[in-house]
Enzyme design. Structure first.
Site, PDB file in Angstrom:
ATOM      1  N   CYS B  42       0.935  -1.091  -0.018  1.00 50.71           N
ATOM      2  CA  CYS B  42      -0.016  -0.125  -0.147  1.00 50.71           C
ATOM      3  C   CYS B  42       0.676   1.205  -0.059  1.00 50.71           C
ATOM      4  CB  CYS B  42      -1.026   0.248   1.318  1.00 50.71           C
ATOM      5  SG  CYS B  42      -1.917  -1.338   1.452  1.00 50.71           S
ATOM      6  N   GLY B 117      -2.581 -14.646  -2.205  1.00 48.52           N
ATOM      7  CA  GLY B 117      -2.938 -13.081  -2.724  1.00 48.52           C
ATOM      8  C   GLY B 117      -3.592 -12.841  -3.907  1.00 48.52           C
ATOM      9  N   GLU B 183     -11.224   6.466 -16.828  1.00 49.79           N
ATOM     10  CA  GLU B 183     -11.717   5.452 -16.318  1.00 49.79           C
ATOM     11  C   GLU B 183     -13.059   5.170 -17.211  1.00 49.79           C
ATOM     12  OE1 GLU B 183     -12.084   3.821 -13.337  1.00 49.79           O
ATOM     13  OE2 GLU B 183     -14.237   3.334 -13.984  1.00 49.79           O
ATOM     14  N   TYR B 283      -6.307 -23.633   5.786  1.00 53.56           N
ATOM     15  CA  TYR B 283      -6.992 -22.115   5.954  1.00 53.56           C
ATOM     16  C   TYR B 283      -6.512 -21.430   4.942  1.00 53.56           C
ATOM     17  CZ  TYR B 283      -8.223 -23.554  11.043  1.00 53.56           C
ATOM     18  OH  TYR B 283      -8.918 -24.258  11.954  1.00 53.56           O
ATOM     19  N   TYR B 430     -15.940  16.495  21.653  1.00 51.62           N
ATOM     20  CA  TYR B 430     -15.859  17.878  21.226  1.00 51.62           C
ATOM     21  C   TYR B 430     -14.838  18.806  21.814  1.00 51.62           C
ATOM     22  CZ  TYR B 430     -17.395  22.885  21.113  1.00 51.62           C
ATOM     23  OH  TYR B 430     -17.114  24.183  20.988  1.00 51.62           O
TER      24      TYR B 430
END
Lengths: 551, 551
Positions: B42, B117, B183, B283, B430
């Site tokens: 990332c 992955g 896009e 797993y 706050y």
């Protein structure tokens, strides 16, 4: 419909505005004793400190209109009477007696809203009425501090280290004053933080040049020519040109009490979940009422601007025929002091004990974003977890980074009754600029599960300091050479073995002594404690939070 | 116990580490096809963009140790085999065939963890295999981009405007390249944002000099001497020295499939809530598995680093005798692009429709802290609320300020099943540096209740643009003179009456036409719509979110 609102703060005006939004015809009158209405008093420290330039900024809308009498009349057709005191409520006749410009008058109501707020609870200290002793709870007091500063005031003492006291300390320091904060309890922010968290804030204050004195009661304020000169505490004299008293508040419940309305055990006005007093035509909200702590079920006073706003909305909704509910609070609070944020939600250890809750605690420092991302900062979190239900009942956070986000998430989780197991699986927003892959909230939930499940035994910094003095223990520091050189626990009881060498050097560690493993934040010491356990070492503990909590 | 882990990413190594923490004796082997393990992918856009200086920073611990083979061996006694490919799983013999340095070998397991992955899903575009077309999903690809830039690459095209595409666009722009993002869908970040939110991000990208092209399919990638030269889309040629393909991922589930493990409807490996595949000794976790969307109940792929870490922990826990559960996700996601944060949790409108949910939406801009506090920024939030239950099922946030905090709170609230009424009473932290008195989360909950209860009727910016073109409406702009002068809807259908004059100037507004009230953020237009309603105007709507959404 005639509605009279006593008090032009957040609760009163929010109620009035909500009524108008729902009812175009109601006659609405707001009575305010002071000069201003709708002043954001939480902003006063920033005005004094110079971050906010005009007092009027604190009563402006987001689009820059000043919320004065004309604003309320023109925009909302609400009559606001400032410098007007409500002196008596006649519930049988449904009238309120008011005094305005020296003359009496009477207002009729179908519904009455009491939002009289609170006043500073000045402790009975000799000399507290001297010129130069202020409370920073009104625009006038803020102006007075600035005036004294302009006239050369150089030394300030703040009495009380709650969040208003600490915000005031920062503001005064920003004016280049010498500042001392004196707190009766053993820590700053005692209504929010436990001691190991508060110590971090205290150290930050000291780094910023503020003198912090805890466990100390102020005995006397000394004046000269009726002007404050010094504060005497524990026999010591602290010179002061300005004294800010920030020792809590007292709800203005007298008018309600005189009218025979039910007053709660806290001394504030009792209301039900609809914000209705014991008289069904009279509602009350804001700092003058008590509310319920949703964690302990106890009645408490929650004098916060956000609470007042929410309560005002509920009142307005219900007076116009709705059935809105204000269930209570979990005492969520936050403050900024210099580069630090400190925040809490739910109960701290003291409150948990007082409420008879069976709990355990866990602390965990964690970077607030991916540790390789610029500006990553370590924040320190603490959880109070109820044993058995494993629900989170309290959270505290302190540090330079993004503490606010984590406390708001934890506050939401506490209100939702989440367990640490649920917390560990929360789907929080991850990207490197915002969080490590495991958010600090997830990490501390994991640490809590590890502790619950007996994967480690932790001790805190105070326990370690005591053990170090009294017991024949070994402190095993598993940090790197460089970290160890930079800052360490100074004791001959310390053995230093970097974690990557630990498996090969286990024979250097005595097997007959209790071992306390120490690292930077608790992660490597957990790992090391598992290695030691698996190697047959029996008495192994870790310093929770690591050197990030050592002082 | 022998444990073999296939895949040295977050899920695999977390599982391995957890197993070691709980079991000192297990033999643990991790097989990784690539050169590195435990690389925080990332972070690659920040490495390319120059914010992170070394690729190795992305595989360091918080205390600076590089997580390589030696690290895992020394610290955790885990055998990590890099550049080693698992080619076959024999479930009856419980073995994994591996190829390492060209020779075959076999590993025995009692438990196997598949954490293989995902790989980039490269669309079948002509020329996509050309030199210079990369995916930014590995350190090698990142290095290649930097190399091309060092060799003088000036123009870049990013195909796909999901968050990786947009993060890449920023990184390339930071290298001073000319960047175009193309896009296929009608908006950027289509898996997260609805159109009115996406438009805000697009405009920010354009302000920063990025060329954004939506609703456009790439037809061809043109090369010269086998090196990329341009991208052809909608018949137009976009010159490109570098092309980054960011059009999603495909789970690496083939090995599992070949072994006869159940593959889910998404094409990823099926697992139960304990992260166990259809074979109880095997797993799986991370990008190669599917998980449950907790809002819709549907199976989805959630290829996020945080999810992989959580799943890895659950796997490790369960292999060592625990019963930990990973319940699913609500698709929480976030990205930074230049000065903007965009984030979402739960479903957006498209997903809600596809899932057949009955919902309404609400949007609200709000300052992220007290508006008088320095650095206050407007953020724009959107909620998707299920009708009937009035639960929040989706949230989106966009803007320059503290969006992340609000999405994390909303994500927690969605997971807790909170209604808008509960949201409105959340006890959030706050203080002026952190939030307005009513947090943006509380504000949007209030707006949602107002909309549900019929206190206003809203239309969005697209509906208004259409109405403006086709219908005989009146737009009533109630902002101040100054605001109106600075930026306004250019149309002869606009009447401008500042809100403070509205009550006196009602006769200037035609009673027979539909009126759409407009202000800066929607607050004054709500107020104005109430005034108009009370004055007998019948067809009154407001532009939700105000000019903050106009483009």
């Amino acid at each position: 419909m005639n509605v009279v609102v006593i008090g032009g703060g957040a609760a009163g005006l929010k109620a009035a505005s909500r009524i108008r939004r729902k009812d175009g015809d109601a006659s609405i009158t707001v009575v305010e004793a002071g000069k201003y209405v709708s002043l954001g008093r939480c902003g006063l420290p920033y005005y004094v400190g110079g971050l906010v330039h005009e007092v009027d900024n604190l009563r402006e809308t987001t689009y820059g209109a000043v919320r004065d009498e004309a604003y309320f009349k023109k925009l909302k057709n609400i009559d606001v009477l400032t410098e007007t005191v409500a002196t008596e409520i006649d519930r049988s006749r449904k009238t309120v007696k008011i005094v305005r410009n020296g003359s009496e008058d009477e207002l009729n109501y179908d519904y009455l809203v009491i939002a009289t707020g609170a006043r500073p609870a000045k402790p009975p200290i000799e000399g507290i009425e001297a010129e130069g002793v202020v409370t920073l709870t009104s625009a006038e007091e803020a102006e007075k501090i600035i005036e004294m500063w302009e006239e050369g005031a150089e030394k300030a003492v703040v009495i009380g280290a709650g969040f208003i006291g600490l915000e005031s300390a920062e503001a005064l320091k920003n004016l280049d004053m010498e500042v001392t904060v004196i707190e009766m309890m053993d820590r700053v922010a005692p209504a929010m933080l436990d001691r190991e968290m508060a110590v971090l804030v205290e150290n930050h204050l000291r780094e910023k040049g503020v003198n912090v004195v805890t466990s100390t009661r102020v005995e006397k304020i000394v004046s000269q020519d009726d002007k404050v000169r010094a504060v005497i505490a524990n026999g010591k004299e602290y010179p002061a040109d300005v004294v800010v008293v920030a020792t809590g508040i007292k709800p203005n419940s007298e008018l309600a009490e005189k009218a025979g309305l039910k007053i709660g055990e806290t001394g504030a006005i009792w209301v039900d979940e609809y914000m209705r007093t014991s008289d069904e035509s009279i509602y009350a909200g804001g700092d003058c009422v008590e509310t319920t702590c949703l964690v302990t079920g106890k009645k408490i006073i929650a004098p916060f601007g956000d609470v007042a706003n929410k309560q005002g909305r509920v009142i307005g909704e219900n007076i116009t025929g709705g059935r809105a509910v204000f269930p209570g609070v979990i005492r969520t609070a936050i403050f900024k002091v210099f580069d630090f944020t400190a925040a809490s939600a739910g109960v701290n250890e003291q409150m948990a004990k007082e409420a008879g809750l069976d709990y355990f605690t866990v602390i965990a420092p964690s970077p607030d974003r991916a540790h390789y991302y610029p500006q990553a900062n370590y924040i320190r979190l603490k959880l109070i977890v109820e044993k058995g239900s494993w629900r989170v009942i309290g959270a505290q956070g302190v540090g330079m980074g993004e503490v606010a986000k984590r406390i708001d998430v934890l506050s939401t989780a506490i209100q939702a009754g989440m367990t640490i197991d649920q917390l560990a699986n929360l789907d929080l927003a991850y990207a490197p600029p915002y969080s490590p892959a495991l958010d600090p909230v997830i990490t501390i939930a994991n640490v809590a599960m590890n502790k619950r499940d007996g994967l480690f035994e932790g001790i805190n910094v105070f326990e370690l300091k005591e053990k170090l003095e009294k017991e024949d223990i070994v402190i095993l520091d598993v940090r790197s050479e460089e970290e160890f050189k930079t800052r360490r626990i100074e004791s001959e009881k310390v053995i230093h073995i970097p974690i990557l060498e630990l498996r090969e050097r286990l024979d250097e560690i005595p097997r007959d002594k209790e071992i306390v493993v120490v690292c930077a934040i608790g992660l490597r010491s957990f790992e090391a404690s598992r290695i030691l356990k698996h190697a047959g070492f029996e008495k192994v503990k870790i310093l929770e939070g690591g050197m990030a909590f050592w002082f």
